[in-house]
Design a protein around this motif. Structure first.
Motif, PDB file in Angstrom:
ATOM      1  N   LEU A 187       2.198   2.476  -6.145  1.00 54.56           N
ATOM      2  CA  LEU A 187       0.905   2.425  -6.834  1.00 54.56           C
ATOM      3  C   LEU A 187       0.900   3.317  -8.078  1.00 54.56           C
ATOM      4  O   LEU A 187       0.445   2.891  -9.148  1.00 54.56           O
ATOM      5  CB  LEU A 187      -0.213   2.858  -5.882  1.00 54.56           C
ATOM      6  CG  LEU A 187      -0.550   1.890  -4.745  1.00 54.56           C
ATOM      7  CD1 LEU A 187      -1.508   2.545  -3.759  1.00 54.56           C
ATOM      8  CD2 LEU A 187      -1.157   0.604  -5.297  1.00 54.56           C
TER       9      LEU A 187
ATOM     10  N   ASN B 118       0.820  -1.219   0.000  1.00 56.87           N
ATOM     11  CA  ASN B 118       0.000   0.000   0.000  1.00 56.87           C
ATOM     12  C   ASN B 118       0.852   1.267   0.000  1.00 56.87           C
ATOM     13  O   ASN B 118       0.547   2.247   0.680  1.00 56.87           O
ATOM     14  CB  ASN B 118      -0.950   0.002   1.197  1.00 56.87           C
ATOM     15  CG  ASN B 118      -1.946  -1.139   1.142  1.00 56.87           C
ATOM     16  OD1 ASN B 118      -2.504  -1.435   0.088  1.00 56.87           O
ATOM     17  ND2 ASN B 118      -2.163  -1.797   2.265  1.00 56.87           N
TER      18      ASN B 118
ATOM     19  N   GLN C 139      -6.770   4.752  -5.226  1.00 61.91           N
ATOM     20  CA  GLN C 139      -6.204   4.082  -4.052  1.00 61.91           C
ATOM     21  C   GLN C 139      -5.055   4.890  -3.460  1.00 61.91           C
ATOM     22  O   GLN C 139      -4.962   5.068  -2.237  1.00 61.91           O
ATOM     23  CB  GLN C 139      -5.708   2.690  -4.450  1.00 61.91           C
ATOM     24  CG  GLN C 139      -5.232   1.832  -3.286  1.00 61.91           C
ATOM     25  CD  GLN C 139      -4.748   0.457  -3.734  1.00 61.91           C
ATOM     26  OE1 GLN C 139      -4.931   0.061  -4.892  1.00 61.91           O
ATOM     27  NE2 GLN C 139      -4.107  -0.274  -2.826  1.00 61.91           N
TER      28      GLN C 139
ATOM     29  N   GLN D 270      -8.325   3.190 -10.820  1.00 63.00           N
ATOM     30  CA  GLN D 270      -8.384   2.564  -9.496  1.00 63.00           C
ATOM     31  C   GLN D 270      -7.091   2.771  -8.715  1.00 63.00           C
ATOM     32  O   GLN D 270      -7.117   3.038  -7.505  1.00 63.00           O
ATOM     33  CB  GLN D 270      -8.656   1.072  -9.642  1.00 63.00           C
ATOM     34  CG  GLN D 270     -10.054   0.749 -10.137  1.00 63.00           C
ATOM     35  CD  GLN D 270     -10.256  -0.730 -10.407  1.00 63.00           C
ATOM     36  OE1 GLN D 270      -9.353  -1.539 -10.208  1.00 63.00           O
ATOM     37  NE2 GLN D 270     -11.445  -1.099 -10.875  1.00 63.00           N
TER      38      GLN D 270
END
Length: 207
Positions: free
Chosen positions: A104, A99, A136, A132
């Motif tokens: 990302l 994460n 995120q 997406q």
């Protein structure tokens, strides 16, 4: 007691030496990158990643170099080879830092490499994934200037593709620039915000 102190001292010295090798290697890799020696930089980042398997940054930068080198390629085989290699590096980085907004948005950049090469072939499957990924990343780090800029650039590209105005995204780029100027990075080798590049993106947005 003396033996214990000696062992502790040797352990600390060993850690310091390893850290020094890591720092020296990373600095050398960045130097190669700045000189435009992309292949050598990527290879060195890869070697550092293998030597430091718990660190995410060497693999992240190895991926980034490969991704940036894919834009403008005309041969799909060469493109696929570079981006497949970049994906392997990113997967290593992800395994060490889940994460992570920087990873990302770099995944989104990798996808964009395919889309930029052939929008008809790759756009249908990867455009939604990119939206997406940016959503995120923004949820994790809403004030990260690299995330904000990347999202704005992606939306600008989509707007241009569909013949719409890019003007709505100019304010987000301005916000990214202000946050980038104020950002204080204390973590060694953490990605930095390139203000000059963002200002060029803004000029394109305001046209």
């Amino acid at each position: 007691m003396k033996k214990s102190i000696l062992l502790i001292a040797l352990l600390i010295a060993g850690i310091a030496t390893a850290q020094s090798k890591y720092q020296t290697g990373m600095q050398k890799a960045f130097g190669l990158w700045e000189e435009g020696k992309m292949t050598e930089a990527s290879q060195l980042f890869e070697r550092i990643s293998k030597a430091e398997p718990t660190k995410w940054k060497p693999a992240y930068y190895a991926a980034t170099v490969e991704i940036l080198g894919s834009f403008g390629l005309k041969d799909e085989t060469v493109l696929t080879t570079k981006l497949t290699k970049a994906q392997e590096f990113l997967d290593v980085a992800k395994s060490n830092s889940e994460n992570n907004p920087e990873i990302l948005i770099t995944q989104a950049l990798l996808n964009t490499g395919y889309i930029a090469f052939d929008g008809q072939k790759y756009g249908m499957t990867l455009s939604g994934k990119n939206s997406q990924l940016y959503a995120q990343a923004l949820a994790i780090a809403p004030n990260n200037p690299r995330v904000i800029l990347g999202n704005a650039e992606w939306n600008m590209g989509m707007a241009s593709f569909f013949g719409k105005s890019t003007q709505p995204y100019c304010d987000e780029i301005k916000r990214a620039i202000e946050l980038g100027k104020e950002e204080k990075i204390e973590e060694e080798f953490y990605p930095k915000f390139m203000v000059s590049r963002a200002e060029n993106v803004l000029k394109g947005c305001e046209k």
